[in-house]
Write a protein that holds these residues in place. Structure first.
Motif, mmCIF file in Angstrom:
data_model
loop_
_atom_site.group_PDB
_atom_site.id
_atom_site.type_symbol
_atom_site.label_atom_id
_atom_site.label_comp_id
_atom_site.label_asym_id
_atom_site.label_seq_id
_atom_site.Cartn_x
_atom_site.Cartn_y
_atom_site.Cartn_z
ATOM 1 N N PRO A 22 6.309 -18.025 41.692
ATOM 2 C CA PRO A 22 5.310 -17.027 42.045
ATOM 3 C C PRO A 22 5.501 -15.739 41.262
ATOM 4 C CG PRO A 22 6.230 -18.058 44.014
ATOM 5 C CD PRO A 22 7.053 -18.493 42.860
ATOM 6 N N GLN A 23 4.590 -15.418 40.388
ATOM 7 C CA GLN A 23 4.738 -14.259 39.527
ATOM 8 C C GLN A 23 4.642 -12.940 40.287
ATOM 9 O OE1 GLN A 23 5.509 -14.451 36.269
ATOM 10 N NE2 GLN A 23 5.691 -16.643 36.621
ATOM 11 N N GLU A 24 3.908 -12.940 41.402
ATOM 12 C CA GLU A 24 3.715 -11.678 42.099
ATOM 13 C C GLU A 24 5.001 -11.157 42.713
ATOM 14 O OE1 GLU A 24 2.768 -15.074 44.873
ATOM 15 O OE2 GLU A 24 2.335 -14.452 42.814
ATOM 16 N N LYS A 25 6.039 -11.995 42.821
ATOM 17 C CA LYS A 25 7.284 -11.556 43.427
ATOM 18 C C LYS A 25 8.235 -10.943 42.417
ATOM 19 C CE LYS A 25 6.954 -15.003 47.083
ATOM 20 N NZ LYS A 25 7.521 -16.209 47.687
ATOM 21 N N LYS A 26 7.889 -11.000 41.144
ATOM 22 C CA LYS A 26 8.759 -10.440 40.119
ATOM 23 C C LYS A 26 8.479 -8.949 39.964
ATOM 24 C CE LYS A 26 9.325 -14.708 37.480
ATOM 25 N NZ LYS A 26 9.242 -15.333 36.159
ATOM 26 N N LYS A 27 8.926 -8.183 40.935
ATOM 27 C CA LYS A 27 8.633 -6.771 40.923
ATOM 28 C C LYS A 27 9.866 -5.911 40.659
ATOM 29 C CE LYS A 27 4.808 -7.313 44.195
ATOM 30 N NZ LYS A 27 4.255 -6.938 45.511
ATOM 31 N N LEU A 28 11.036 -6.482 40.844
ATOM 32 C CA LEU A 28 12.258 -5.732 40.654
ATOM 33 C C LEU A 28 13.081 -6.385 39.556
ATOM 34 C CD1 LEU A 28 13.310 -5.077 44.374
ATOM 35 C CD2 LEU A 28 12.118 -3.521 42.826
ATOM 36 N N SER A 29 13.700 -5.561 38.725
ATOM 37 C CA SER A 29 14.529 -6.090 37.651
ATOM 38 C C SER A 29 15.879 -6.525 38.218
ATOM 39 C CB SER A 29 14.748 -5.018 36.580
ATOM 40 O OG SER A 29 15.522 -3.959 37.103
ATOM 41 N N ALA A 30 16.584 -7.353 37.443
ATOM 42 C CA ALA A 30 17.889 -7.836 37.881
ATOM 43 C C ALA A 30 18.863 -6.678 38.086
ATOM 44 C CB ALA A 30 18.444 -8.820 36.849
ATOM 45 N N ALA A 31 18.756 -5.649 37.254
ATOM 46 C CA ALA A 31 19.655 -4.495 37.363
ATOM 47 C C ALA A 31 19.480 -3.761 38.687
ATOM 48 C CB ALA A 31 19.405 -3.536 36.203
ATOM 49 N N VAL A 32 18.306 -3.877 39.285
ATOM 50 C CA VAL A 32 18.036 -3.209 40.558
ATOM 51 C C VAL A 32 18.359 -4.114 41.740
ATOM 52 C CG1 VAL A 32 16.243 -2.204 42.030
ATOM 53 C CG2 VAL A 32 16.267 -1.723 39.567
ATOM 54 N N ILE A 33 17.896 -5.353 41.695
ATOM 55 C CA ILE A 33 18.011 -6.221 42.859
ATOM 56 C C ILE A 33 19.410 -6.795 43.043
ATOM 57 C CG2 ILE A 33 17.272 -8.298 41.630
ATOM 58 C CD1 ILE A 33 16.573 -7.276 45.307
ATOM 59 N N ILE A 34 20.158 -7.042 41.950
ATOM 60 C CA ILE A 34 21.490 -7.623 42.092
ATOM 61 C C ILE A 34 22.425 -6.717 42.892
ATOM 62 C CG2 ILE A 34 23.595 -8.236 40.820
ATOM 63 C CD1 ILE A 34 21.871 -9.640 38.794
ATOM 64 N N PRO A 35 22.503 -5.403 42.590
ATOM 65 C CA PRO A 35 23.344 -4.536 43.435
ATOM 66 C C PRO A 35 22.889 -4.503 44.891
ATOM 67 C CG PRO A 35 22.817 -3.439 41.365
ATOM 68 C CD PRO A 35 21.959 -4.663 41.433
ATOM 69 N N ILE A 36 21.566 -4.517 45.106
ATOM 70 C CA ILE A 36 21.052 -4.518 46.483
ATOM 71 C C ILE A 36 21.485 -5.789 47.204
ATOM 72 C CG2 ILE A 36 18.950 -4.610 47.892
ATOM 73 C CD1 ILE A 36 17.592 -2.869 45.801
ATOM 74 N N TRP A 37 21.343 -6.941 46.514
ATOM 75 C CA TRP A 37 21.742 -8.210 47.127
ATOM 76 C C TRP A 37 23.235 -8.245 47.421
ATOM 77 C CZ3 TRP A 37 24.977 -12.079 45.113
ATOM 78 C CH2 TRP A 37 25.041 -13.244 45.897
ATOM 79 N N ILE A 38 24.046 -7.743 46.495
ATOM 80 C CA ILE A 38 25.500 -7.730 46.689
ATOM 81 C C ILE A 38 25.865 -6.887 47.912
ATOM 82 C CG2 ILE A 38 27.671 -6.864 45.727
ATOM 83 C CD1 ILE A 38 26.726 -7.771 42.991
#
Length: 347
Positions: A47-63
């Motif tokens: 789903p393309q609409e879910k690609k709103k955050l870059s890995a640099a942003v979401i990875i720290p949040i997920w961690i």
């Protein structure tokens, strides 16, 4: 707990024809470690609409969220003395049941549910048995936190890929190769060494975590076998599994914890319980963006980094001692884990 694994892993390689499904399952196995958390079924990045955050942003949040869930749960069990893991798991799943349905009506995060045509036969044949295994995994994993340290449990979770490989070998879902056998021995030896070096080894907690690994591994293999070709991201999967698992866990409470957790709620307070469930649910939301933002290797390295931070945090916050032997053993197991993730399916 919550909701694996969380999102990577936790693998969840067959022949070339099924390599895509294998890749998805490997990613899930590592993310769901955590899972001691909530379920993820063959995550997809379509789903393309879910690609709103870059890995640099979401990875720290997920961690941060992934580590917070585990530390928060351990804090409830050990510091606040709320030692009712089955009740806590049930509350998390009930909260997730409501949360996913609210998101379905107010956002596009669960649009993938429209592509899943759930029939009565599919529910009985696939969703229900996988849900039973997931409930068993959650309960056993969270019970283990009552007597084992966070750091030691994270070390034991490194054995998940080995369990999945052994099950796959047993049912001839995958043919063993020299590389895979070497990886099995490498991870097994590292985990055994880490267990040998544990200063506060507790047999009951170790057995509970061992069963959690078995249940989770069987669940991931069943996902590959029963839901082959059916892709669900973490929230869509949670949408279907949360009510099933919550119901199963609710039936277990009278036989395991009785009315004790309800009496303890007054002392614990609703704020703590609700915020704990919110953090666990937020982890599954973050997992959707994480899977869309990063490739398999990125997710693997993020998961390894998260585990190292979690073990370090356990030592600092709960004063959990770790020995040099455990560090060596876990390093060997992590090496085998990374080797498995980066070479799975290659001959």
């Amino acid at each position: 707990m919550a909701t694996q694994k969380d999102v990577e892993a936790s693998i969840p390689p067959y022949d070339r024809e099924h390599s895509e499904h294998k890749e998805d399952l490997e990613v899930k196995s590592k993310l769901d470690d955590d899972l001691d958390l909530l379920p993820t079924t063959q995550p997809t990045a379509k789903p393309q609409e879910k690609k709103k955050l870059s890995a640099a942003v979401i990875i720290p949040i997920w961690i941060v969220l992934s580590s917070s869930v585990i530390i928060y749960n351990k804090y409830l069990f050990s510091v606040l003395d709320f030692q009712y893991p089955v009740f806590l798991t049930t509350f998390h799943l009930a909260f997730a049941t409501v949360g996913t349905r609210v998101l379905q009506r107010t956002t596009n995060l669960l649009d993938g549910a429209k592509e899943v045509h759930l029939t009565r036969e599919m529910f009985v044949r696939s969703i229900l048995p996988i849900g039973v295994l997931f409930s068993g995994s959650l309960i056993c994993s969270n019970v283990a936190y009552l007597s084992l340290s966070v750091s030691f449990i994270q070390m034991l979770k490194a054995f998940n890929p080995v369990a999945i490989l052994l099950i796959s070998f047993t049912f001839r879902l995958q043919d063993p190769s020299r590389r895979l056998i070497a990886i099995v021995f490498m991870i097994s030896g590292g985990v055994a060494l880490a267990s040998y070096g544990e200063l506060h080894f507790e047999l009951f907690g170790f057995i509970c975590q061992a069963f959690a690994v078995i249940f989770e591994s069987c669940r991931l293999v069943l996902i590959e076998v029963l839901l082959k070709g059916l892709k669900m991201d973490p929230l869509v999967s949670l949408h279907y599994y949360a009510p099933v698992c919550a119901s199963i866990n609710a039936l277990v409470i009278p036989f395991t914890e009785g009315l004790a957790p309800f009496r303890a709620l007054y002392q614990l307070g609703p704020l703590v319980l609700i915020t704990n469930a919110m953090v666990a649910f937020s982890l599954n939301v973050a997992a959707v963006f994480l899977i869309s933002a990063g490739g398999g290797l990125v997710l693997t390295l993020a998961g390894v980094f998260k585990d190292i931070l979690l073990i370090t945090g356990s030592v600092i916050i709960f004063a959990s001692p770790i020995t040099p032997i455990q560090i060596i053993g876990y390093s060997i197991a992590l090496g085998g884990l990374i080797l498995f993730r980066t070479t799975s399916g290659k001959k």
